[in-house]
Design an enzyme around this catalytic site. Structure first.
Site, PDB file in Angstrom:
ATOM      1  N   CYS A 407      47.274  46.778  45.309  1.00 28.29           N
ATOM      2  CA  CYS A 407      46.929  47.004  43.890  1.00 28.29           C
ATOM      3  C   CYS A 407      47.505  45.899  43.005  1.00 28.29           C
ATOM      4  CB  CYS A 407      47.504  48.331  43.400  1.00 28.29           C
ATOM      5  SG  CYS A 407      47.010  49.749  44.351  1.00 28.29           S
TER       6      CYS A 407
HETATM    7  N1  LIG Z   1      44.015  49.899  43.304  1.00 31.52           N
HETATM    8  C1  LIG Z   1      44.898  50.810  42.904  1.00 31.52           C
HETATM    9  O1  LIG Z   1      45.044  51.854  43.530  1.00 31.52           O
HETATM   10  N2  LIG Z   1      45.564  50.568  41.781  1.00 31.52           N
HETATM   11  C2  LIG Z   1      46.590  51.390  41.260  1.00 31.52           C
HETATM   12  C3  LIG Z   1      46.385  51.705  39.835  1.00 31.52           C
HETATM   13  C4  LIG Z   1      47.471  52.592  39.262  1.00 31.52           C
HETATM   14  C5  LIG Z   1      47.331  52.844  37.779  1.00 31.52           C
HETATM   15  N3  LIG Z   1      48.454  53.540  37.269  1.00 31.52           N
HETATM   16  C6  LIG Z   1      46.077  53.629  37.477  1.00 31.52           C
HETATM   17  O2  LIG Z   1      46.135  54.877  37.416  1.00 31.52           O
HETATM   18  O3  LIG Z   1      45.019  53.044  37.272  1.00 31.52           O
END
Ligand SMILES: NC(=O)NCCC[C@H](N)C(=O)O
Length: 417
Positions: A407
């Site tokens: 991510c």
């Molecule tokens: N690719 C992913 O799983 N990204 C993580 C995103 C975490 C962020 N706090 C969200 O809820 O969008």
């Protein structure tokens, strides 16, 4: 690599990657705003930055060129006269600011920041009311008189973008082009502005074809997109990606931009809509030619659709192929067997705990060599015993945003396998 982008797999040796170093946006997070801003806790910024710097250093030690979103954006805005003005206006349009007087005061404040990188950092950090001299109540507009408090008491004039360090999601490099996403939430959708301006104005990236656009009707996020090979994508139908976005993407990749895009097959995986399964990459990531880490909750038969280019202009063929993840991946990759390695080993308690901290969200820097979060010790032990080469990222604070090494990274270039 005319425009500097080249990604045909999840595992080819990583050459160039985009990160964002967490900054002052994390200092504008308050407990009351966590849910709305899609964050789960308040990280200790200094430690989060030190952990992130170590992540970047680990990547550089592997010969990877590390790019920063804030730097590329500043370079893009400085490259073309009028670009910073255009960015500022659009950022203000999407900032949630209410009232003309407030907008004018914020614009003046942002314009007064001379250094463009400092300006970009500030657009990510958000603005507190105390930072701006708001004009006294002389306006004839109700919106100016009531201001942004109509949505509840807050000390912020403009929300921070705390998720910006999850560079995986606002856009996704596929082949030599980009899916510039429309994101699921209003708060995160503002992050796609940086990609818009990088791919419009940055001298090294401005020629990139866009396979998806941020003004599209459906939402989709980069965490749902896995490059299986040069011709094949896996995409999650998830909380963050609507089926309609995948239809649109197939149209663009197979037909509208078919002369530039090499993708001819898309596997759409219908995964449960929940925070634990937020994106496809929270459920599985590829770690070697024939190995994946997975969330055990995804075992069993899955609803999967295979989209391919039809014979007639504009036609997309859709075949439903409900099967196990293992079999679908074997077919998609043309392999006799793939190995799925479960987060938490066989232990359901460890699986739930480590899945919560992105135990199956790894960044592959070369086949069999992956970045993992240090805190997921049960899963890491299993991966180590399976022969994986682990690059261990400290993760006490970074993990509080619910995203792992995949991510936190957007590959711009990988070598072919
Ligand atoms: N690719 C992913 O799983 N990204 C993580 C995103 C975490 C962020 N706090 C969200 O809820 O969008």
């Amino acid at each position: 690599m005319a425009n500097g982008l080249y990604v045909h797999s999840e595992i080819g040796p990583l050459k160039k990657v985009l990160l964002h170093r967490p900054g002052e946006e994390l200092l504008n997070l308050t407990p009351d705003d966590l849910e709305r801003l899609l964050f789960d806790d308040i990280p200790f910024l200094e430690v989060a930055q030190a952990e992130h710097d170590r992540f970047a250093e680990i990547l550089r030690e592997q010969g990877v060129e590390v790019l920063y979103l804030e730097k590329l954006t500043a370079e893009a805005l400085d490259a073309v006269p009028g670009a910073r003005e255009e960015f500022t206006n659009q950022w203000l349009d999407e900032s949630g600011l209410k009232g003309k007087a407030a907008r004018a005061a914020v614009k003046e404040y942002m314009d007064s920041i001379k250094d463009t990188k400092t300006f970009v950092d500030k657009t990510i950090a958000g603005l507190r009311k105390e930072e701006i001299d708001l004009p006294a109540n002389s306006s004839s507009l109700l919106a100016d008189l009531v201001g942004s408090d109509q949505d509840g008491e807050t000390d912020l004039l403009i929300d921070p973008m705390p998720n910006t360090y999850f560079t995986r999601d606002p856009f996704a490099v596929v082949g030599k082009g980009v899916n510039l996403n429309r994101m699921f939430s209003v708060t995160r959708n503002r992050e796609t502005l940086y990609g818009k301006f990088i791919f419009k104005y940055h001298p090294d990236y401005k020629d990139a074809p866009l396979w998806y656009r941020r003004d599209s009707a459906y939402h989709t996020e980069g965490g749902d997109v896995l490059n299986l090979n040069a011709h094949t994508l896996a995409i999650g139908i998830s909380q963050r990606t609507q089926a309609g976005a995948i239809d649109q993407l197939a149209q663009n990749m197979f037909w509208e931009k078919g002369d530039q895009c090499e993708i001819d097959t898309i596997y759409a995986f219908n995964i449960p809509v929940s925070r634990a399964f937020m994106h496809l990459d929270t459920v599985f990531t590829q770690i070697d030619v024939d190995k994946f880490t997975i969330h055990p909750g995804i075992m069993g038969t899955l609803q999967v659709f295979k989209l391919t280019k039809g014979a007639q202009q504009g036609e997309v063929k859709i075949e439903e192929m409900n099967d196990t993840l293992e079999h679908v991946l074997e077919k998609a990759l043309g392999l006799d067997q793939v190995k799925l390695i479960k987060c938490g080993g066989g232990d359901p308690v460890a699986a739930a705990r480590e899945q919560w901290n992105d135990g199956s969200n790894t960044l592959c820097v070369a086949p069999g060599k992956i970045c993992v979060y240090q805190r997921n010790s049960v899963t890491n032990d299993v991966l180590y015993k399976e022969g994986l080469d682990l690059l261990v990222v400290p993760s006490a604070e970074l993990s509080r945003g619910r995203g792992g090494p995949r991510c936190m990274s957007m590959p711009f270039a990988r070598e072919d396998l």
